[in-house]
Scaffold this active site. Structure first.
Site, PDB file in Angstrom:
ATOM      1  N   LYS A 414      -3.115 -56.356 -13.994  1.00 59.88           N
ATOM      2  CA  LYS A 414      -2.343 -55.372 -14.898  1.00 59.88           C
ATOM      3  C   LYS A 414      -0.951 -55.080 -14.062  1.00 59.88           C
ATOM      4  CE  LYS A 414      -6.528 -54.412 -17.062  1.00 59.88           C
ATOM      5  NZ  LYS A 414      -7.567 -55.135 -16.393  1.00 59.88           N
ATOM      6  N   LEU A 453     -17.210 -58.648 -13.193  1.00 56.72           N
ATOM      7  CA  LEU A 453     -18.129 -58.400 -14.287  1.00 56.72           C
ATOM      8  C   LEU A 453     -19.092 -57.144 -13.467  1.00 56.72           C
ATOM      9  CD1 LEU A 453     -19.239 -62.267 -14.716  1.00 56.72           C
ATOM     10  CD2 LEU A 453     -18.181 -60.488 -16.422  1.00 56.72           C
TER      11      LEU A 453
END
Length: 624
Positions: A414, A453
């Site tokens: 990001k 995850l």
């Protein structure tokens, strides 16, 4: 009766059995020598006179070689090897003894050769028969007919081990195996037939009436596991899997430690190939410090680091509970590792200087950060910048002062063309590392990766909670997608990047192909045993700071391959942002928690690539 006494009785009975076997083998050797006819009286008398000496020699050899430490019901090839060695030694010792004591009678040389063959056959055969009886394999008898029949997918080493271990199970009974390797089809493993390839799963289910399958393919690619899972779902089977390849090789669990199929079994990637020797040279015997050690990434980093025997592992975290939890885990599972849990705020210059000067870490991983995009976008915007930038500068300077050889900043995808405050704050942290690196010998390495995850704050735990409540599962947009990898894979690649880095690099992990969040939600619903008719998916609209697609690399950066296939290196523009670091730090120190718009305005000034989108309009809807 206690266990020690029981074992002593069993060992004594086994010893007596073998003594009788030796005696019978000695006499049987004479019978074979004379074509199964009664030997002449002189030879038979010699056999009986020599019998006590033969038995005594064998008994001493058998006991000294430890033939009675093992259990017959687990007899295997190593036990047979010990029997062969013991019988061979006794076969040589027997004629040597008779020569030494000048035994008066003549013993046929062929008897000395025949006797050990009979001893090996009788001792090995009796153990094999006993094990077969205990395992219910004798005469094809099913030992636990009430056990639930299952199919095993795969026919490699893991599958063979699973079949062998499940032979004792009262819960599962393997009735068939499937494997795509043509050379294996039609053969048997532990008496279980390999029926065909995985594409015959539906046919096998109809013929055998099974309701469950076990994937025994720990080293298979994620595409192979996904195909197997899809076939099982189409056949209406519940699916379990054996532990991961790393866990099996590391001896953490046995192959029969079955578990449900998890999302990262299907969305994960091929195993990471690590330079184990290089990592051991980087870490072994050295003090390693990890900030954010109680978080999902920091904790897994610590678990990976201890595999390479550091002299000390310093765990730094601001959360008392998180630090306590990871410290207890290491106390239980890694008692031989010297661990120093330290509560501390990575922004506190005094605290960090104290810790770094006390422990003098040679390797530092800075994983502490605020990472949740929507939370950091509104009223917490200034805190995101202050925490993520200041903690990086403080720990980086403390590392330099302490003589740390290498400092690794855990960053995020990001930070690439950031559209949110969290991503922009991490990009500033990357630039801060470059600025600090210009004033010391410490090597600074940055590693960017995307979502993992099951990490703290990821969508997976929330989806699980929503499914448990019966839905709906909320997804912000039907087209939103992210890069995903498992926590162990991400941390292993961070270690590999740390090894490869020489200072100044920004490593980018190969995150594979992006995954649509809605597909991830559907997969999780399916793994939970439901369909979308049972648990619906609802779209809620993009949240503040959220964008549909993540970019793996900034447009203004040039990427280069590295010797590792899952790592690329991004070279930032020389000097970009470095000269304004003091201005950033002064603003953090002097500002009185400005509003989010003021923070965004500052970020636009410092980071030309920062482009926050217009505030999205939230909407709701369900899948058709």
């Amino acid at each position: 009766m206690n266990a020690a006494l029981t074992f002593a009785i069993r060992a004594t009975l086994a010893f007596l059995h073998d003594v009788v076997v030796v005696g019978l083998a000695w006499l049987g050797a004479y019978l074979l020598r004379f074509n199964l006819e009664m030997p002449p009286r002189v030879f038979w008398d010699t056999a009986l006179v020599a019998l006590p000496g033969v038995v005594a020699v064998h008994a001493v050899v058998f006991w000294l070689l430890g033939l009675y430490r093992g259990l017959w019901r687990y007899a295997s090839l190593p036990d047979l090897q010990r029997i062969v060695v013991a019988a061979g030694i006794a076969a040589l010792a027997t004629p040597a003894l008779f020569t030494l004591i000048a035994f008066p009678s003549v013993i046929p040389r062929s008897v000395y050769l025949i006797c050990p063959v009979l001893v090996i056959g009788a001792m090995g055969g009796s153990r094999l028969l006993y094990r077969a009886w205990k395992e219910g394999a004798l005469l094809g008898v099913v030992r636990h007919p009430q056990a639930q029949p299952v199919l095993v997918l795969g026919a490699g080493d893991a599958a063979a081990g699973l079949v062998r271990e499940l032979a004792q199970s009262r819960r599962w009974r393997v009735v068939g195996m499937l494997d795509d390797e043509a050379a294996r089809i039609g053969n048997e493993i532990q008496g279980v037939k390999i029926l065909g390839g995985l594409d015959r799963l539906g046919e096998a289910v109809r013929q055998l009436g099974v309701q469950r399958a076990i994937m025994a393919m720990p080293d298979a690619t994620h595409l192979q596991r996904r195909r197997a899972m899809d076939l099982c779902v189409a056949a209406g089977l519940a699916v379990m899997t054996v532990p991961s390849y790393d866990d099996l090789v590391g001896g953490k669990v046995s192959v029969s430690a079955l578990r449900n199929v998890e999302l990262d079994d299907l969305l994960g990637r091929d195993p990471v190939q690590l330079d184990a020797a290089g990592l051991r040279g980087l870490i072994e015997g050295k003090c390693v410090l990890v900030t954010g050690a109680g978080g999902s990434i920091g904790a897994e980093l610590c678990r990976q680091i201890v595999r390479y025997a550091p002299s000390r592992l310093v765990l730094v975290d601001l959360s008392e509970y998180a630090l306590y939890a990871i410290e207890q885990e290491f106390s239980d599972h890694f008692p031989g590792v010297v661990v120093s849990p330290q509560i501390g705020d990575a922004k506190s210059e005094a605290r960090m200087q104290d810790l770094f000067s006390r422990y003098r870490p040679e390797l530092v991983f800075h994983a502490a950060a605020f990472k949740h995009v929507p939370l950091m976008e509104g009223g917490n915007a200034f805190q995101a910048v202050a925490n993520n930038v200041l903690s990086t500068v403080v720990t980086a300077r403390a590392a330099q002062a302490a003589g740390t050889a290498k400092y690794v900043l855990v960053s995020t995808d990001k930070a690439v063309n950031p559209t949110n405050v969290m991503g922009a704050s991490k990009r500033l942290a990357e630039l801060a590392c470059q600025a600090v690196a210009a004033h010391g010998a410490t090597q600074f390495v940055t590693v960017r990766f995307g979502n993992v995850l099951g990490s703290t704050g990821s969508v997976i735990p929330r989806f699980r909670e929503q499914i448990a409540r019966g839905g709906p599962v909320t997804v912000t947009h039907p087209d939103i997608q992210r890069y995903f990898m498992s926590i162990p894979e991400a941390t292993q690649l961070v270690l590999q990047a740390a090894l490869m880095g020489r200072g100044g690099e920004i490593y980018v992990l190969d995150m594979g192909e992006p995954v649509r969040i809605v597909d991830l939600a559907r997969e999780l619903i399916r793994l939970s045993g439901y369909s979308e008719s049972d648990v619906r998916i609802e779209y809620t609209g993009l949240r503040p700071g959220e964008k549909l697609y993540e970019e793996p690399l900034a447009d203004a950066e040039h990427t280069l391959p590295t010797p590792h296939p899952k790592l690329r290196v991004a070279r930032a523009q020389p000097g970009a942002g470095i000269v304004r670091l003091e201005e950033v730090l002064h603003w953090i120190a002097e500002a009185r928690d400005p509003g989010p718009e003021a923070v965004r305005e500052r970020l636009r000034d410092w980071l030309p690539e920062y482009a926050p989108p217009e505030q999205p309009v939230r909407r709701s809807g369900s899948t058709p």
